[in-house]
Motif scaffolding. Structure first.
Motif, mmCIF file in Angstrom:
data_model
loop_
_atom_site.group_PDB
_atom_site.id
_atom_site.type_symbol
_atom_site.label_atom_id
_atom_site.label_comp_id
_atom_site.label_asym_id
_atom_site.label_seq_id
_atom_site.Cartn_x
_atom_site.Cartn_y
_atom_site.Cartn_z
ATOM 1 N N ARG A 25 0.843 -1.207 0.000
ATOM 2 C CA ARG A 25 0.000 0.000 0.000
ATOM 3 C C ARG A 25 0.875 1.253 0.000
ATOM 4 O O ARG A 25 0.560 2.231 -0.686
ATOM 5 C CB ARG A 25 -0.942 -0.009 1.218
ATOM 6 N N ILE A 26 1.955 1.221 0.758
ATOM 7 C CA ILE A 26 2.859 2.384 0.798
ATOM 8 C C ILE A 26 3.402 2.655 -0.603
ATOM 9 O O ILE A 26 3.415 3.791 -1.074
ATOM 10 C CB ILE A 26 4.009 2.149 1.816
ATOM 11 N N LYS A 28 2.098 1.942 -3.418
ATOM 12 C CA LYS A 28 1.038 2.446 -4.301
ATOM 13 C C LYS A 28 0.809 3.947 -4.098
ATOM 14 O O LYS A 28 0.409 4.647 -5.011
ATOM 15 C CB LYS A 28 -0.283 1.721 -4.021
ATOM 16 N N HIS A 29 1.028 4.416 -2.881
ATOM 17 C CA HIS A 29 0.720 5.813 -2.554
ATOM 18 C C HIS A 29 1.904 6.757 -2.628
ATOM 19 O O HIS A 29 1.732 7.955 -2.810
ATOM 20 C CB HIS A 29 0.099 5.903 -1.156
ATOM 21 N N PHE A 30 3.105 6.224 -2.424
ATOM 22 C CA PHE A 30 4.273 7.102 -2.348
ATOM 23 C C PHE A 30 5.350 6.570 -3.290
ATOM 24 O O PHE A 30 5.513 5.361 -3.417
ATOM 25 C CB PHE A 30 4.811 7.160 -0.913
ATOM 26 N N HIS A 208 -0.591 5.770 6.793
ATOM 27 C CA HIS A 208 -0.717 6.666 5.642
ATOM 28 C C HIS A 208 -0.601 8.126 6.087
ATOM 29 O O HIS A 208 0.189 8.901 5.523
ATOM 30 C CB HIS A 208 -2.057 6.395 4.933
ATOM 31 N N SER A 209 -1.360 8.511 7.129
ATOM 32 C CA SER A 209 -1.302 9.901 7.617
ATOM 33 C C SER A 209 0.102 10.256 8.078
ATOM 34 O O SER A 209 0.603 11.344 7.807
ATOM 35 C CB SER A 209 -2.229 10.120 8.806
ATOM 36 N N GLN A 212 2.358 10.852 5.142
ATOM 37 C CA GLN A 212 2.064 12.101 4.423
ATOM 38 C C GLN A 212 2.825 13.289 5.005
ATOM 39 O O GLN A 212 3.047 14.275 4.319
ATOM 40 C CB GLN A 212 0.562 12.392 4.453
ATOM 41 N N PRO A 216 5.899 13.261 -0.276
ATOM 42 C CA PRO A 216 4.818 13.712 -1.153
ATOM 43 C C PRO A 216 3.983 12.518 -1.608
ATOM 44 O O PRO A 216 4.534 11.451 -1.890
ATOM 45 C CB PRO A 216 5.546 14.341 -2.343
ATOM 46 N N ASP A 217 2.644 12.672 -1.615
ATOM 47 C CA ASP A 217 1.760 11.588 -2.055
ATOM 48 C C ASP A 217 1.819 11.481 -3.572
ATOM 49 O O ASP A 217 1.627 12.458 -4.269
ATOM 50 C CB ASP A 217 0.318 11.877 -1.603
ATOM 51 N N ALA A 218 2.146 10.263 -4.046
ATOM 52 C CA ALA A 218 2.208 10.060 -5.503
ATOM 53 C C ALA A 218 1.237 8.948 -5.860
ATOM 54 O O ALA A 218 1.535 8.046 -6.626
ATOM 55 C CB ALA A 218 3.619 9.695 -5.917
ATOM 56 N N SER A 219 0.045 9.011 -5.239
ATOM 57 C CA SER A 219 -0.933 7.939 -5.363
ATOM 58 C C SER A 219 -1.190 7.560 -6.809
ATOM 59 O O SER A 219 -1.369 8.415 -7.663
ATOM 60 C CB SER A 219 -2.240 8.373 -4.709
#
Ligand SMILES: Nc1nc2c(ncn2[C@@H]2O[C@H](COP(=O)(O)OP(=O)(O)O)[C@@H](O)[C@H]2O)c(=O)[nH]1
Ligand SMILES: Nc1ncnc2c1ncn2[C@@H]1O[C@H](COP(=O)(O)OP(=O)(O)O)[C@@H](O)[C@H]1O
Length: 221
Positions: A25-26, A28-30, A208-209, A212, A216-219
């Protein structure tokens, strides 16, 4: 503004605490590289490399692979990542490994998944993997679309040799004796962030929070 500092992170937790699931998940988001020591060792076992042949017997018995072997393997892989941000999963697992890692890289974030041992025992008996890709399923939590079959390739799933209940107990004992002191080591350095719970879906929003504030979020979603 997020400081432009290289993100050098480690995700820790007992076997089956969800390191791989949360790492996916990490990623996928970053925007960062992910390296799992367990996946790397299993790849070496499949390829029958010198390290793989040596590691196999330790892993099957629920013991840790010797520090010098795993440390050399991981540091070598990390060097290939260069100036990318990265997340290490499953390494370090002993204080000597953490000390060796410190000599090569300055770790600034340690995510600790604190999941009760009984929860873990239940989960690992239900874990199935696709050996070719390392994709992980769970008959209760994230079952494959067709029982026993990998969603993407249609190939059969297998259970990990070291997920047998008696081997899981040995791995949890090794965690208690050898890996718990690593948490203390990072706590003293002021980089430890502990997330407690019994369900990944409840732990994940907190991770996730927290990230952040660091990245930077690179979802991709
Ligand atoms: N029941 C249940 N299973 C989970 C949960 N989170 C992860 N799993 C499953 O538990 C097993 C261990 O998770 P994994 O991410 O492989 O843990 P790791 O060994 O720490 O990398 C896998 O089969 C996961 O699919 C959860 O919240 N509940
Ligand atoms: N840093 C490490 N040091 C020593 N052995 C390791 C290390 N990482 C992985 N291993 C070996 O590989 C096995 C599987 O690791 P891993 O896939 O990370 O398991 P889990 O995710 O269930 O904790 C471990 O039980 C251990 O034998």
């Amino acid at each position: 503004m997020v400081a432009r500092m290289l993100f050098r992170a480690v995700i820790m937790g007992p076997p089956g605490s969800g390191k791989g699931t949360i790492s996916d998940r990490i990623v996928k988001h970053f925007a960062l590289k992910h390296l799992s020591s367990g996946d790397l060792l299993r790849l070496n076992i499949q390829k029958k490399t010198e390290v793989g042949i040596l590691a196999k017997s330790y892993i099957e018995q629920g013991q840790l692979v010797p520090d010098d072997v795993i440390t050399r393997l991981i540091i070598q892989e990390l060097n290939n990542f260069g100036e990318h941000n990265w997340l290490l999963d499953g390494f370090p697992r002993t204080v000597p490994q953490a000390q060796a890692l410190d000599k090569a890289h300055q770790i600034n974030t340690v995510i600790d998944l604190n999941v009760p041992f009984q929860t873990i025992k239940d989960r690992l008996t239900a874990r199935w993997i696709h050996p070719g890709s390392g994709r992980v399923y769970n008959t209760e939590f994230n079952p494959p679309k067709v029982s026993g079959i990998d969603d993407l390739t249609g190939e059969p799933l297998v259970q990990r040799e070291d997920d047998k209940p008696e081997t899981v107990t040995k791995r949890l004992n090794a965690y208690e004796a050898l890996t718990k002191p690593v948490l203390e080591y990072y706590k003293n350095k002021g980089v430890l962030e502990t997330f407690s719970g019994t369900e990944t879906n409840k732990i994940w929003p907190h991770v996730h929070s927290f990230l952040q504030t660091k990245l930077p979020d690179a979802s991709q979603e």
